[in-house]
Design a protein around this motif. Structure first.
Motif, mmCIF file in Angstrom:
data_model
loop_
_atom_site.group_PDB
_atom_site.id
_atom_site.type_symbol
_atom_site.label_atom_id
_atom_site.label_comp_id
_atom_site.label_asym_id
_atom_site.label_seq_id
_atom_site.Cartn_x
_atom_site.Cartn_y
_atom_site.Cartn_z
ATOM 1 N N HIS A 126 28.924 98.583 10.515
ATOM 2 C CA HIS A 126 29.606 99.030 11.728
ATOM 3 C C HIS A 126 30.353 100.343 11.469
ATOM 4 N N ALA A 127 31.102 100.384 10.370
ATOM 5 C CA ALA A 127 31.885 101.584 10.060
ATOM 6 C C ALA A 127 30.990 102.794 9.822
ATOM 7 N N ARG A 128 29.885 102.563 9.150
ATOM 8 C CA ARG A 128 28.971 103.676 8.856
ATOM 9 C C ARG A 128 28.369 104.243 10.133
ATOM 10 N N LEU A 129 27.922 103.372 11.023
ATOM 11 C CA LEU A 129 27.327 103.824 12.279
ATOM 12 C C LEU A 129 28.360 104.557 13.132
ATOM 13 N N ALA A 130 29.562 104.003 13.211
ATOM 14 C CA ALA A 130 30.613 104.635 14.009
ATOM 15 C C ALA A 130 30.961 106.013 13.446
ATOM 16 N N ALA A 131 31.012 106.122 12.116
ATOM 17 C CA ALA A 131 31.341 107.401 11.497
ATOM 18 C C ALA A 131 30.275 108.458 11.773
ATOM 19 N N GLU A 132 29.040 108.020 11.950
ATOM 20 C CA GLU A 132 27.941 108.954 12.226
ATOM 21 C C GLU A 132 27.860 109.326 13.708
ATOM 22 N N GLY A 133 28.670 108.684 14.538
ATOM 23 C CA GLY A 133 28.674 109.021 15.952
ATOM 24 C C GLY A 133 27.726 108.215 16.812
ATOM 25 N N VAL A 134 27.272 107.076 16.291
ATOM 26 C CA VAL A 134 26.418 106.194 17.093
ATOM 27 C C VAL A 134 27.294 105.393 18.036
ATOM 28 N N ARG A 135 26.931 105.378 19.316
ATOM 29 C CA ARG A 135 27.665 104.553 20.281
ATOM 30 C C ARG A 135 27.216 103.115 20.125
ATOM 31 N N LEU A 136 28.165 102.200 19.916
ATOM 32 C CA LEU A 136 27.863 100.797 19.679
ATOM 33 C C LEU A 136 28.253 99.972 20.891
ATOM 34 N N VAL A 137 27.314 99.180 21.383
ATOM 35 C CA VAL A 137 27.535 98.344 22.562
ATOM 36 C C VAL A 137 27.262 96.900 22.199
ATOM 37 N N ALA A 138 28.237 96.031 22.402
ATOM 38 C CA ALA A 138 28.065 94.606 22.163
ATOM 39 C C ALA A 138 27.476 93.973 23.417
ATOM 40 N N GLY A 139 26.256 93.510 23.301
ATOM 41 C CA GLY A 139 25.616 92.927 24.465
ATOM 42 C C GLY A 139 24.154 92.633 24.206
ATOM 43 N N THR A 140 23.490 92.165 25.240
ATOM 44 C CA THR A 140 22.068 91.824 25.178
ATOM 45 C C THR A 140 21.275 92.854 25.956
ATOM 46 N N GLY A 141 20.313 93.470 25.286
ATOM 47 C CA GLY A 141 19.507 94.497 25.930
ATOM 48 C C GLY A 141 18.192 93.961 26.452
ATOM 49 N N ARG A 142 17.780 94.511 27.603
ATOM 50 C CA ARG A 142 16.495 94.150 28.209
ATOM 51 C C ARG A 142 15.863 95.394 28.785
ATOM 52 N N LEU A 143 14.569 95.605 28.541
ATOM 53 C CA LEU A 143 13.896 96.787 29.058
ATOM 54 C C LEU A 143 13.660 96.650 30.557
ATOM 55 N N ASP A 144 13.922 97.727 31.258
ATOM 56 C CA ASP A 144 13.592 97.836 32.686
ATOM 57 C C ASP A 144 12.631 99.006 32.810
ATOM 58 N N GLY A 145 11.398 98.782 32.345
ATOM 59 C CA GLY A 145 10.454 99.881 32.200
ATOM 60 C C GLY A 145 10.600 100.506 30.819
ATOM 61 N N PRO A 146 9.740 101.461 30.466
ATOM 62 C CA PRO A 146 9.761 102.027 29.112
ATOM 63 C C PRO A 146 10.893 103.004 28.835
ATOM 64 N N SER A 147 11.640 103.413 29.845
ATOM 65 C CA SER A 147 12.665 104.435 29.620
ATOM 66 C C SER A 147 14.051 104.016 30.131
ATOM 67 N N ARG A 148 14.249 102.721 30.273
ATOM 68 C CA ARG A 148 15.553 102.245 30.741
ATOM 69 C C ARG A 148 15.845 100.891 30.091
ATOM 70 N N VAL A 149 17.092 100.739 29.632
ATOM 71 C CA VAL A 149 17.528 99.483 29.034
ATOM 72 C C VAL A 149 18.729 98.969 29.812
ATOM 73 N N LEU A 150 18.646 97.713 30.227
ATOM 74 C CA LEU A 150 19.753 97.056 30.915
ATOM 75 C C LEU A 150 20.522 96.218 29.896
ATOM 76 N N VAL A 151 21.834 96.409 29.847
ATOM 77 C CA VAL A 151 22.653 95.727 28.851
ATOM 78 C C VAL A 151 23.639 94.799 29.545
ATOM 79 N N THR A 152 23.557 93.518 29.213
ATOM 80 C CA THR A 152 24.549 92.546 29.656
ATOM 81 C C THR A 152 25.630 92.486 28.597
ATOM 82 N N PRO A 153 26.842 92.944 28.904
ATOM 83 C CA PRO A 153 27.906 93.008 27.884
ATOM 84 C C PRO A 153 28.240 91.632 27.327
ATOM 85 N N GLN A 154 28.723 91.652 26.095
ATOM 86 C CA GLN A 154 29.094 90.425 25.413
ATOM 87 C C GLN A 154 30.617 90.332 25.339
ATOM 88 N N ALA A 155 31.170 89.231 25.801
ATOM 89 C CA ALA A 155 32.613 89.023 25.692
ATOM 90 C C ALA A 155 32.960 88.612 24.270
#
Length: 493
Positions: A126-155
């Motif tokens: 986690h720390a390494r990715l954050a330090a590199e500038g990767v945006r981290l999202v806690a949730g479940t991803g689902r494709l909505d076509g090949p160029s869109r991802v729908l994310v249901t956030p995780q509490a």
């Protein structure tokens, strides 16, 4: 490890060209679904290439490899290894006296340490990715076509929380891994009937553990719990344990298991497991019943690809739900790549990481060498370990390759004698004529380290002369690699 001839390729699937860069010179938008080795390595490559990267993960960075599979299992096995080393104490002249000088396993503390180390490794990712500038999202991803991802956030409690977030992407990488396969007649309850992800909740060492499945996972855990002090019964539907591995290596492990008191039931397919109060009853296909206090179901895994919108997005899945990819990790949908166990290419964290790196390099226009499984080394963490690289004896014979081989017992190595090591060997395969090293097998303590010279030889197409002529430390276990090469050189003329 699945044995393939050197240079073997992943079967190709029809694939489109990579997604074009967005207009106006803007950074490419990369969305990675899954934070295991394939996902986080891909995210790092993409970020360092200047892409705008978002990584979606629902259970924790590092994925199953860090949290419930590779890191915790190998930590447990490393603990068990101390018990196998202690077995040699008397031979080395170390005497234990009195009832209080034995070794007692505190499984609650062992598993607490396992979980602590896994979480620490996840935090490091986690720390390494954050330090590199990767945006981290806690949730479940689902494709909505090949160029869109729908994310249901995780509490924070793991339940879905908040509105769905829409992520537009120029490149999507799917790296959602796999989960343990379960049987309807042997459903895990997390207490007595368990998958390998549930073992770390145990606080008391199983008195009698029935392990169903003699592949890599089953063999590793059976050996570990046997070393920790459990009475272990290993149920194998095949003639021998580790049926997909080098036959000589598997024979050594089975002999070691028997010598340490493990019961191995060959040709014994389990059809059901049920809880019996404070124990379990495992029923075999021939009607026999095996009683135990706990049962570990190690009968394979299934890819985590269901309900992700993959097929609707144009991603082709195999008959068992794996994402089909080519050697640069492209799927059949434009701009969508995949890496790791969800692809079914080779279930190794190292392969997942390579797939992820290759995918992003290719997607973002970098020079890339396609995945070559023929140079991948793999280790089975039994005691002793089994490490393999390159072509296997079985694959070379089936392909009609003219080759020579040598198998050198480890017991003749001076360092092995000093350490009280009796089991194991070094085996090398080389092409007749050229002498090029095609593959190798090492059975030894720390075989995963010892196989590295053979990995270099296979990947760089070195000859047995190259290996034989390279100096080694004396005394050292690696000396057996050079000695085996010298013996093989004589056979090649």
């Amino acid at each position: 490890m699945t044995s393939l001839p050197a240079g073997a390729a992943v079967p190709p699937v029809p694939t489109p060209t990579p997604a074009p860069a967005p207009s106006g010179g803007a950074a490419q938008r990369v969305v990675v679904v899954g934070g295991g080795p394939g996902g986080y390595e891909a995210a790092l490559v993409a970020r360092r290439s200047g892409a705008d990267v978002t990584l979606v993960e629902r259970t924790g960075l590092g994925g199953a490899a860090v949290l419930t599979d590779v890191v915790p299992s190998k930590t447990l096995i490393a603990t068990a290894e101390w018990m196998t080393v202690a077995e040699r104490a008397g031979e080395l002249g170390i005497r234990r006296e009195g009832p209080d000088h034995g070794h007692v396993v505190d499984l609650a503390r062992v598993n607490a340490r396992v979980v602590e180390l896994a979480r620490a490794q996840s935090d490091d990712v986690h720390a390494r990715l954050a330090a590199e500038g990767v945006r981290l999202v806690a949730g479940t991803g689902r494709l909505d076509g090949p160029s869109r991802v729908l994310v249901t956030p995780q509490a924070s409690d793991g339940a879905p929380g908040g509105p769905v977030e829409v992520l537009e992407a120029d490149v999507v990488l799917v790296s959602t891994g796999a989960t343990p396969r379960t049987l309807p007649e042997a459903m895990p309850d997390g207490e007595r009937i368990l998958t390998w992800t549930q073992l770390y909740g145990l606080t008391v060492l199983p008195e009698r553990l029935v392990v169903v499945g003699s592949g890599v996972t089953g063999a590793e855990f059976a050996g570990a719990y046997n070393a920790l002090g459990s009475d272990v019964v290993l149920v194998s539907s095949r003639d021998h344990v580790l049926p997909g591995e080098d036959a000589d290596a598997a024979a050594v492990i089975e002999e070691v298991f028997a010598g340490r008191g493990m019961t191995v039931l060959g040709r014994s397919r389990a059809v059901a497991a049920e809880r019996t109060g404070d124990g379990v009853r495992v029923t075999l296909a021939d009607g026999r019943v095996v009683e135990g206090t706990h049962c570990l179901m190690a009968v394979g895994s299934v890819p985590s690809t269901a309900e992700m919108g993959l097929v609707e997005a144009g991603v082709r899945l195999g008959p068992h739900g794996h994402v089909e990819v080519d050697r640069v990790s492209r799927t059949s949908a434009r701009g969508v790549y995949a890496a790791g166990d969800c692809t079914g290419v080779l279930p190794l964290a190292s392969v997942a990481a390579m797939q992820g790196r290759i995918a992003m390099a290719h997607a973002l226009g970098g020079a890339v060498a396609p995945l070559d499984l023929g140079t991948v080394a793999a280790t089975i963490f039994t005691a002793p370990e089994i490490a393999t690289v390159g072509a296997s004896e079985r694959s070379l014979t089936a392909a009609g390759v003219r080759f020579a081989q040598v198998s050198l017992p480890l017991a003749r190595n001076p360092r092995a004698k000093m350490l009280g090591i009796h089991e194991g060997f070094v085996k090398i395969f080389a092409a007749q004529g050229s002498g090029i090293v095609l593959g190798g097998v090492v059975v030894a303590p720390r075989a995963g380290e010892l196989v590295y010279p053979l990995t270099v030889a296979v990947s760089q197409r070195l000859t047995v002369d190259d290996l034989a002529g390279t100096p080694t430390v004396y005394p050292s276990l690696s000396g057996s690699v050079a000695e085996a090469a010298r013996v093989l050189r004589g056979q090649l003329g």
